[in-house]
Design an enzyme around this catalytic site. Structure first.
Site, short mmCIF file in Angstrom:
data_model
loop_
_atom_site.label_atom_id
_atom_site.label_comp_id
_atom_site.label_asym_id
_atom_site.label_seq_id
_atom_site.Cartn_x
_atom_site.Cartn_y
_atom_site.Cartn_z
N GLN A 1 0.79 -1.23 0.00
CA GLN A 1 0.00 0.00 0.00
C GLN A 1 0.83 1.28 0.00
O GLN A 1 0.33 2.33 -0.39
CB GLN A 1 -0.97 0.00 1.20
N ARG B 1 3.79 -0.20 13.11
CA ARG B 1 3.47 -1.53 12.58
C ARG B 1 3.53 -1.48 11.06
O ARG B 1 2.83 -0.68 10.43
CB ARG B 1 2.06 -1.95 13.02
N HIS C 1 1.05 -9.41 4.62
CA HIS C 1 -0.11 -8.52 4.47
C HIS C 1 -0.52 -8.53 3.00
O HIS C 1 -0.40 -7.52 2.30
CB HIS C 1 0.23 -7.12 4.97
N GLU D 1 -5.29 -10.46 8.88
CA GLU D 1 -6.68 -10.69 8.49
C GLU D 1 -6.92 -11.93 7.63
O GLU D 1 -7.30 -11.82 6.45
CB GLU D 1 -7.24 -9.45 7.78
N ASN E 1 -7.91 -5.88 14.38
CA ASN E 1 -8.23 -4.81 13.42
C ASN E 1 -9.73 -4.61 13.49
O ASN E 1 -10.50 -5.56 13.27
CB ASN E 1 -7.86 -5.21 11.99
N TYR F 1 -13.05 -1.74 12.68
CA TYR F 1 -13.51 -0.49 12.09
C TYR F 1 -14.96 -0.15 12.38
O TYR F 1 -15.31 1.00 12.56
CB TYR F 1 -13.29 -0.51 10.56
N GLU G 1 -5.21 -2.09 14.10
CA GLU G 1 -5.71 -1.14 13.10
C GLU G 1 -7.04 -0.59 13.57
O GLU G 1 -7.90 -1.34 14.04
CB GLU G 1 -5.98 -1.81 11.73
N GLU H 1 -5.63 1.89 -1.41
CA GLU H 1 -6.65 1.13 -0.67
C GLU H 1 -7.17 -0.04 -1.53
O GLU H 1 -8.34 -0.14 -1.84
CB GLU H 1 -7.77 2.08 -0.23
N TRP H 2 -6.24 -0.91 -1.93
CA TRP H 2 -6.57 -2.17 -2.61
C TRP H 2 -7.54 -1.95 -3.79
O TRP H 2 -7.29 -1.09 -4.62
CB TRP H 2 -7.10 -3.18 -1.59
#
Ligand code: PNW
Length: 504
Positions: free
Chosen positions: A47, A104, A150, A197, A337, A339, A407, A462-463
């Protein structure tokens, strides 16, 4: 979207957050955090790094996926991204200015072993990049927390045996790669994360197809079994690497190791209906228990998953179960992680044959029409700090492991405009509310939470969404690559200065 439209939405969202009853009910109070609580920022190699073919780096599945036609990543790739590969010293200096305790980041496997495999050549130039990064962090008294994987699998391993789909081959190559990392970096790294993840790797990359390698029904892959095979590979590879770290490195390096699991909290769609109450709980078992029960409890898959998935779910051998049982205790922390929160509703019609939820629909609105929280710039991410507090309790009760928030963060609307980004009050409130939730979990509920890493240090790729959503606490101008701290960066620096106290 036109600039005008996005400005309108930005104002709208802030207004929505201000006017939201939830917001007033749980106004940011700047509740205290323990004096030894650590704060940091997080990123991932693909990223931010760029330098896609620099220093002998091999291709990863993301280099391939981000260049396929027609594009599945909004027409964008990360060949240059934030150019962190060339600007690393500046980025570490910036973190030092923000007074972070921790950084991280993830290692790009194909920068270190270009083709990825245990018989393949090592790139000393790739290793040297991470050596310099780690040294520079330590010079600034910033602790490196290192993720081995990742999402950027070496393309070579995908080409030769399908990556995660071949458990034995992948596991052997991952152990070899991990051993190399421990031996080269381990004397300077105290916290290791094997995988970021596993749920997303399994479901988004091998069922929905939104992430590399993009397997999905339309591509002709077997979505009924592949995601569960991928999860199985991750669990066993993780356990083997924990065992190897503990037996070969831990006594001399004194570090700790674990995994990072993501997950929403789920509330029942209709809180009066038992089937929805059960659905919310079962959704978390399928999302988090899938990996958490095997890894942290050292046991077989949750019974609900075995029953629902039947032969679609791979079986552990008695040897596998013994490995899980023996390694569980060595996962020193629960990397979380998190959100957002969603509502879960039990469906009753027959599900698709590759259903992965136990026939549960999830969404942002409940049966009474109440929204779970104000929208961020990404549809799935709503501001819902109460759910966060509940999830911390759920995880603590189930696994009894100190939690690190590895995260947490959100994208705001209109932030490509530097002025909007600098004045990111929406994000500052999001952080404030989520930190209050942590404080309550610690002091009112007795949950052990050790630290908080904001996602992300800076705006980045962002992918599948490309450079659209901006999660950074630092703004990146993708034309000039100039970094400018947003208001939230100073907010976090100051709030951790104020909030961390010694309480008796
Ligand atoms: C995480 N979801 O991904 C990743 O670890 C980061 O690389 C990423 O940039 C960040 O969150 C923001 O998206 C997630 O749909 C992607 O629930 C999707 C979900 C959760 C996490």
């Amino acid at each position: 979207m036109s600039a005008e439209a996005s400005m309108f939405q930005a104002t709208d969202v802030v207004t929505q957050l201000n006017e939201s009853p939830d917001y007033h009910a749980s106004h940011v109070q700047e509740l205290p955090l323990p004096s030894n609580f650590s704060w940091g920022t997080a990123t991932a190699a693909y990223q931010i790094e760029g330098g896609a073919d620099r220093g002998g780096k091999g291709k990863s599945i993301w280099d391939t996926f981000s260049h396929i036609e027609p594009s599945r990543t909004n027409g964008e790739h990360a060949d240059v991204a934030c150019d962190h590969y060339n600007r690393m010293p500046e980025d570490v200096d910036l973190m030092s200015t923000l007074d972070v305790d921790v950084y991280r980041f993830s290692l790009s496997w194909s920068r270190i072993i270009p083709l990825g495999g245990r018989e393949d050549a090592i790139s000393e130039e790739g290793i040297a990049f991470y050596d310099k990064l780690i040294d520079k962090l330590l010079e600034h008294d910033i602790e490196p927390v290192v993720t081995l994987y990742h999402w950027d699998l070496p393309q070579g391993l995908y080409d030769t045996y399908g990556g995660f789909l071949n458990t034995d081959e992948f596991r052997a190559d991952f152990i070899h790669y991990a051993r190399l990392c421990f031996s080269r970096f381990g004397s300077r790294v105290q916290k290791w994360v094997t995988f970021n993840e596993p749920y997303i790797i399994s479901i988004f990359a091998h069922l929905n197809g939104t992430l590399a390698p993009g397997h999905c029904r339309e591509q002709g892959t077997d979505t009924t079994t592949e995601p569960w095979r991928v999860g199985h590979t991750i669990i066993l590879s993780h356990a083997s690497v924990v065992q190897m770290y503990v037996s070969e490195f831990q006594s001399s390096q004194n570090g700790s190791i674990s995994i990072v699991l993501n997950g929403h909290f789920y509330e029942p769609f209709d809180s009066q209906k038992q089937i929805d109450i059960d659905a919310a709980e079962r959704r978390m078992v399928f999302y988090i228990g899938w990996f958490g029960d095997t890894i942290f409890l050292g046991q077989d898959y949750p019974i609900a998953m075995q029953e629902y998935l039947g032969v679609r779910l791979p079986k552990f051998t008695s040897e596998d179960l013994e490995l899980l049982r023996q390694t569980a205790q060595f996962n020193a922390f629960y990397g979380m992680n998190h959100y957002s929160t969603k509502y879960a509703r039990q469906l009753t019609d027959a599900p698709a044959n590759d259903d992965w939820t136990s026939n549960i629909e999830e969404g942002p609105v409940n049966s009474a029409g109440v929204e779970i929280g104000p929208k961020s710039a990404q549809e799935w991410l709503r501001v819902a700090p109460e759910g966060f507090r509940k999830l911390l309790n759920w995880v603590w009760k189930r696994y009894r492991r100190p939690v690190i928030i590895t995260e947490n963060g959100c994208p705001c609307v209109g932030e490509e405009d530097l002025q909007v980004a600098i004045n990111d009050t929406f994000r500052q409130r999001y952080f404030g509310l989520y930190l209050d939730a942590i404080s309550r979990a610690i002091y009112e509920d007795g949950v052990d939470v050790m630290g908080y890493y904001a996602w992300s240090l800076m705006d980045n790729y962002e992918w599948a969404a490309g450079y659209g959503p901006r999660y950074g606490i630092v703004h990146v101008d993708y034309e000039t690559l100039t970094r400018t701290p947003k208001g939230s960066a100073w907010y976090l620096r100051d709030t951790f200065k104020r909030r961390r106290v010694v309480l008796s």
